[in-house]
Each structure stands twice: as C-alpha cells, then as structure tokens.
Enzyme design. Structure first.
Site, PDB file in Angstrom:
ATOM      1  N   SER A 105       0.830  -1.198   0.000  1.00 53.68           N
ATOM      2  CA  SER A 105       0.000   0.000   0.000  1.00 53.68           C
ATOM      3  C   SER A 105       0.879   1.268   0.000  1.00 53.68           C
ATOM      4  CB  SER A 105      -0.968  -0.036   1.184  1.00 53.68           C
ATOM      5  OG  SER A 105      -1.966   0.936   1.054  1.00 53.68           O
ATOM      6  N   ASP A 202     -10.174  -4.446  -4.664  1.00 59.37           N
ATOM      7  CA  ASP A 202      -9.632  -3.478  -3.703  1.00 59.37           C
ATOM      8  C   ASP A 202     -10.564  -2.269  -3.627  1.00 59.37           C
ATOM      9  OD1 ASP A 202      -8.125  -1.560  -2.296  1.00 59.37           O
ATOM     10  OD2 ASP A 202      -6.233  -2.300  -3.105  1.00 59.37           O
ATOM     11  N   HIS A 232      -7.928  -5.219  -0.557  1.00 60.82           N
ATOM     12  CA  HIS A 232      -6.782  -4.331  -0.364  1.00 60.82           C
ATOM     13  C   HIS A 232      -5.657  -4.959   0.444  1.00 60.82           C
ATOM     14  CE1 HIS A 232      -4.487  -0.686  -0.137  1.00 60.82           C
ATOM     15  NE2 HIS A 232      -4.502  -0.714   1.181  1.00 60.82           N
TER      16      HIS A 232
END
Length: 253
Positions: A105, A202, A232
């Site tokens: 991320s 996601d 995610h």
C-alpha cells in the site's frame, strides 16, 4: 523466545526519533519490508515474509516508521517525505549489498521513492496494492467541503477506518506529499525488475493505480499481477502464497 515476540532493536535518528526494527542476517539479496499507512511490522505480511526468509537463510529487515507501531514520534507529524527518508536510512544503515524491497500500500509508494533515491542498491521491487499518490485520491478528494474546511482550520482531523483505530489525517501530510507524487511524472526511471500485485476487488486503492505505475516504469522487466477476487490487504492464505512465490521467483533471477 519466539521469533515474533522478541523485542525489536532500535535505531536513533538525528531528529531524536527512535525507529524500531527486526533484522535477520542471511544471504543476499536481502529483503526489506515497507508497511502501509498506520500499519506496523507485526502484520501478517511482514511476519510471513520474515519466517519465509528465515527458512531460506535470506537476510530480512522489517521496521516501523515514526509514529507507527513500536517506533517513537507522533503519527500526525509524519509525512511521505519523512517516512521515505526513514526507509532510506534503514536501507543505508541496516542492510548490506543489493536489496529487494517489498512494499504494501503506502509502502509500495515509498519503495518507489527509495528506488529513485538509491538505484544502485535495489535488486528488485515487489509492490502490493500500490498506493502511489494516495493522499490525493484517498484522502483529500474524498473529503466533503465541511471536512476540508475543518482540516484547513484545525490542521488535523480523524476519520473512521475499516481496519481498526480511526485515521488521523494531518493537512501537512497532504500538502507535503505533493512533492513526492509519481503519477504526474512522464516516466519513473527505475530499471530493476518490478512486480506489482493488486486485487481487483480493492475498495481502497483502485487496481488501475498499479497499471499507471507500470506504464511509467522504465524497466522492461515489469509485470502486473491482478487478483480477481483480491481485496486491499492481500492477506489471505492464497494471497500470501502468491506473495512468497513471486518473491522466490524474483530472488531466483
């Protein structure tokens, strides 16, 4: 003492912040894990990678940014540039030789910034749900006028999170991040092997962000792996197997 209950080591920075980290010696290229926004180094991806690297005898480092996990500092004072600088310091001071960076991320945005700053040290990049420039499309653009006014007035606000504690959002984080945006650049001169894994389910970071990053990378050895039902966090057993399998392929050259 268990591998994951051992107390972290600490590294003092010039600004007085103390970064917590775990470092395992081993063969190279070493593997360095960069976590996500508000995450820490005790997460399932970081510890899975550490265990996997230990079994292989591969050097491995995981750490907490300032304001995260066991490191000192205030989260609301953190910035993309500051956290990237900390990752570069970890690379410089805690690792030797070529390193393969794994970023999750926000950590995938930071790994790209580290690779741009230290190209000679990077053997490869493996990004998970790459959140390059997320301060725009996940933070600022999702605020309504009322929240934007409040943020500009108070400088810090809190927002609910699907992952536990509320997010602390500082105006300085959003403003400073503009200096480190990547998606508005014509090219990302990174030439090492790159793998980007992104879940098509996601709900936080659109998988098309990874497509945009892949398009801008100079490296011809760039591959995008889309997981149709992936979310995610990419933390299911199947996601973790994909992660270690992809890392193993990269390390094998």
């Amino acid at each position: 003492m268990s591998l994951f209950t051992a107390r972290p080591e600490r590294m003092a920075l010039a600004n007085g912040v103390s970064l917590a980290y775990h470092r395992n010696p081993g063969i190279g290229p070493g593997v360095m894990f960069l976590g996500g926004f508000t995450s820490d180094m005790t997460g399932i991806k970081a510890t899975t990678l550490e265990q996997w690297c230990q079994k292989r005898g591969q050097a491995f480092v995981r750490f907490d940014y300032s304001g995260h996990g066991a490191s000192s500092g205030q989260f609301a004072e953190g910035t993309i540039g500051g956290w990237a600088a900390e990752a570069i310091t970890v690379l410089d001071r805690l690792t030797e030789g070529p390193q393969l960076l794994v970023g999750s991320s926000m950590g995938a945005w930071l790994m790209l910034l580290v690779a741009l700053a230290r190209p000679e040290r990077i053997a490869g990049l493996l990004g998970l749900a790459c959140a390059a420039d997320f301060t725009d499309y996940l933070l600022w653009e999702r605020l309504d006028d009322r929240l934007r006014d409040r943020l500009q007035r108070d400088r810090v606000i809190t927002l609910p999170s699907s992952y536990g504690e509320p997010y602390i959002i500082a105006l300085n984080l959003i403003e400073e991040a503009k200096q480190h945006q990547l998606l508005n650049r014509p090219e990302l001169p990174i030439r090492c092997p790159v793998r980007l894994i992104h879940g098509m389910g996601d709900a936080d970071v659109p998988w098309r962000i990874s497509v945009q990053v892949a398009e801008k990378l100079s490296s011809p050895d760039t591959r995008l792996i889309l997981v149709k039902d992936g979310e995610h966090t990419l933390s299911r057993e199947s996601d973790l197997r994909l992660l270690t399998r992809t890392l193993g392929e990269m390390l094998a050259g």
